[in-house]
Design an enzyme around this catalytic site. Sequence first.
Site, PDB file in Angstrom:
ATOM      1  N   TRP A   4       0.825  -1.218   0.000  1.00 49.11           N
ATOM      2  CA  TRP A   4       0.000   0.000   0.000  1.00 49.11           C
ATOM      3  C   TRP A   4       0.855   1.262   0.000  1.00 49.11           C
ATOM      4  CZ3 TRP A   4      -1.758   2.846   4.897  1.00 49.11           C
ATOM      5  CH2 TRP A   4      -0.795   2.747   5.908  1.00 49.11           C
ATOM      6  N   ASP A   5       2.160   1.081   0.253  1.00 51.02           N
ATOM      7  CA  ASP A   5       3.093   2.211   0.225  1.00 51.02           C
ATOM      8  C   ASP A   5       2.882   3.018  -1.066  1.00 51.02           C
ATOM      9  OD1 ASP A   5       3.985   0.059   1.829  1.00 51.02           O
ATOM     10  OD2 ASP A   5       6.066   0.723   1.779  1.00 51.02           O
ATOM     11  N   GLU A  55       0.608  -2.889  12.297  1.00 50.63           N
ATOM     12  CA  GLU A  55       0.858  -4.340  12.254  1.00 50.63           C
ATOM     13  C   GLU A  55       1.134  -4.938  13.629  1.00 50.63           C
ATOM     14  OE1 GLU A  55       3.741  -5.074   9.187  1.00 50.63           O
ATOM     15  OE2 GLU A  55       2.334  -4.481   7.622  1.00 50.63           O
ATOM     16  N   LYS A  64       2.779   0.015  15.929  1.00 50.18           N
ATOM     17  CA  LYS A  64       3.997   0.087  15.130  1.00 50.18           C
ATOM     18  C   LYS A  64       4.016   1.415  14.362  1.00 50.18           C
ATOM     19  CE  LYS A  64       6.241  -2.594  11.437  1.00 50.18           C
ATOM     20  NZ  LYS A  64       6.037  -3.621  10.417  1.00 50.18           N
ATOM     21  N   GLN A  65       2.834   1.866  13.950  1.00 49.67           N
ATOM     22  CA  GLN A  65       2.732   3.031  13.066  1.00 49.67           C
ATOM     23  C   GLN A  65       1.321   3.598  13.182  1.00 49.67           C
ATOM     24  OE1 GLN A  65       3.107  -0.367  10.228  1.00 49.67           O
ATOM     25  NE2 GLN A  65       2.509   1.207   8.769  1.00 49.67           N
TER      26      GLN A  65
HETATM   27  C1  BGC Z   1       4.958  -1.585   7.380  1.00 46.67           C
HETATM   28  C2  BGC Z   1       3.939  -1.617   6.276  1.00 46.67           C
HETATM   29  C3  BGC Z   1       4.626  -1.359   4.954  1.00 46.67           C
HETATM   30  C4  BGC Z   1       5.761  -2.344   4.744  1.00 46.67           C
HETATM   31  C5  BGC Z   1       6.548  -2.057   3.488  1.00 46.67           C
HETATM   32  C6  BGC Z   1       6.063  -2.567   7.074  1.00 46.67           C
HETATM   33  O1  BGC Z   1       7.059  -2.476   8.044  1.00 46.67           O
HETATM   34  O2  BGC Z   1       4.380  -1.913   8.605  1.00 46.67           O
HETATM   35  O3  BGC Z   1       2.960  -0.625   6.501  1.00 46.67           O
HETATM   36  O4  BGC Z   1       3.718  -1.474   3.918  1.00 46.67           O
HETATM   37  O5  BGC Z   1       6.643  -2.243   5.833  1.00 46.67           O
HETATM   38  O6  BGC Z   1       7.110  -0.786   3.509  1.00 46.67           O
END
Ligand code: BGC
Length: 763
Positions: A359-360, A486, A596-597
């Site tokens: 999704w980035d 996550e 995490k984010q």
């Molecule tokens: C993040 C995801 C991201 C992925 C790739 C993961 O560490 O939690 O949101 O899409 O990295 O960048």
Amino acid sequence: MQRRTAFYEQKNIRLDKYNLKLNEALFHNANGYIGIRYDFEEGYEKGYEKGHFIPSQYINGFFEYAKMNQAERLYGLVEEKQIMLNVADTQPIRLFFDGEEFSMFSGAVLASRLRLDMEKGVTVRNVLWRSPRGKEFYISITRMASFYQLPLFTIDYEVLPLNFSGDVLIESSHNGNVFNYVDPSDPRMCNEAAQYLTSVGCEIKAGASYITSRTFKSGLEVCSCVKNVLFQDCQKQFIIDNNDAVCRFMTTARPGERIRFIKYAVFSDSIRHENCRDRAEAEMALARSVPLQELYEKQEAYLADYWNNCGIEIEGDDELNTSIRFSLYQLIQAVGKDQHGNVAPKGLSGDGYEGHFFWDSEMYIQPFFTATNPAISRKLIEYRYRTLDMARENAAILGHKAGALYPWRTIMGRECSGYFPSGSAQYHINGDIAYSIIAYYLATKDIEFIQEKGAEIVFETARLWMDVGNFHEGKFCINDVTGPDEYTCIVNNNYYTNVLAQYHLNWAVKFYSRLKTSDGFDRLVQKIGLSEEEIEGFSKAAENMYLPYDERLKINPQDDSFLQKKSWDIGEIPKSDFPLLLHYHPLHLYRHQICKQPDTVMAHFILDDAQSEETVLNSFNYYEKITTHDSSLSMCIFSIVAARLGMVDKAFEYFESTARLDLLDKNNNTDDGIHVANNGGNYMAIVYGFGGLRLKESGIYFAPVLPERWSGYSFKVTFENSRVLVRVREDECLFRLEIGRAQKIFVYGKEYLLEDSLCISRR
Ligand code: BGC
């Protein structure tokens, strides 16, 4: 003289292993089709352990299937993934002066510099070298991945003997025996068997070497062609052996007389071309049809246009300007320029995350292109359109009766998530893709494209919400999904997912009513069997979407159970335990209120009208305390929302902590590749954060704030074919229409007509 911000450089190139590996990523050359890590052409010190360096080259979208071992083979789990491949090595060039070989690790490096020139689109290494026996040379090596001719990579090698005359041997190789890098200790890297290509052909024709290889399982072919050109009398010899072509030039050096040698390499693949061997030949002929100087000029012109469209400038902080330039340069290096490629988290600079697309692309990278270069944004959507059938198959695998579910991570369109709780369960990917299509539409009003491709994706993905969700006590609920965070998996009513699904469903209805009477829409309706009742269903679900809200805290809980969980004071966790994912069992993380984010905070950025200011503020304060920022996608979003809430100092702190992530190697893993989503996030923090840009149905919005440390900043935004320069200063903001017709804009919520320029007092 070039402006300081036009380049990033290292004077006295650091020669320790750690920095050399880091430089492979920081100084890589890519153009969205090919990417070549920066390795010394002559190699490294003997004894540097094999496998330490990753002299890789990649092609966007080119992949092989690999087995995904599942400990328990439950129904529908992914058993085969795709991985991005390291293709033939075209970098090696060795130099021998009367038997003495040039190396940065022998003799004496009297001076050296490695420069990434972001205006010229090249990397340049300059070395003043003295051989063990006292011969001195000035060596200058310029590398380019051409934006003008995407398959082309060049190495322009110049040697100036200072005190030497005698025999010179140049040995240039083209090696098809390549491996993928593996790191079994890091879940973010590939961790199994490494050779994926087998030779199909290796030949010399008209002074060029061709190496064609095929993958074992996906049956894809890649061809690379190398031609070496030396601009002086020489004897030439080709040796071809076991998929390795070596071209040797024997010539003579004289003090003060420059020796120039150019290595042209072109790549082609069978995803894009029926006969990649012939295509490589044609590309080589094209590259050779003009002097290299002309290709340099085209490269510079391409980038001049690119920089002019972004127009980002921070007044009073050159160093930060360089980092921002670096970020934006990485975006154009990484992004696919056709429907076969996309953007991997490491772009084409390394194979971290195995080159998968996440999704980035839609939520961190596309917002930049939508605002500055919508044609590229459209290509990213076309990639999703091309893989829509596989998203339909994916939905069926997960038991959905209708619609499409895009894979959480993929290259060719099929799911590659090994661990579904924080992978396939991230259904928000559907909403993210729809969101990016809607944003593209809002910025361009390109309804033809929506009709042709965008709407089909929006409808098919909207359908999935109807299948995964259900009405419960009059509210539409979405259960057992994972949001962006996550560290919290498989939950009911994740706020981010639900609010995005609501927006998505509403837009599906809007597109339907806007396109209903247009020519050709019937065909789409028939193709996917869309009915008015279904559209009504979308409306009803959106209207009754359940959005978690906590009366006591006056925040949006991340999901139904989030607030019931144990707290965990981040301050108490030892620094060495971060990122937590490498030190704690997933269940341990899931049972705590730890993120995490940004998840809810991310939702408050992308859909900032959905909640009151008070809820957004309270939520920000709540989640700020429990977010670890273990993902490089995190801080920029906190920066944006802080700016929106008027906490400019805080916004700046977040921005500062993340803006130089790659250049300072803050996460200690830039050697695996640069962080493209973070680079996109740096852009967003300036333009969507400090600049307050929002694309809405009612128009385009700005609400600029100015961090105290800056005296001003500017950026440009393109919408509906008009380009607007925004310059923010202490007292005022200037908006100037640079290209296109007059536009309605909103500044601090008030509507203006921008015909030429407007000066508005800053709040
Ligand atoms: C993040 C995801 C991201 C992925 C790739 C993961 O560490 O939690 O949101 O899409 O990295 O960048």
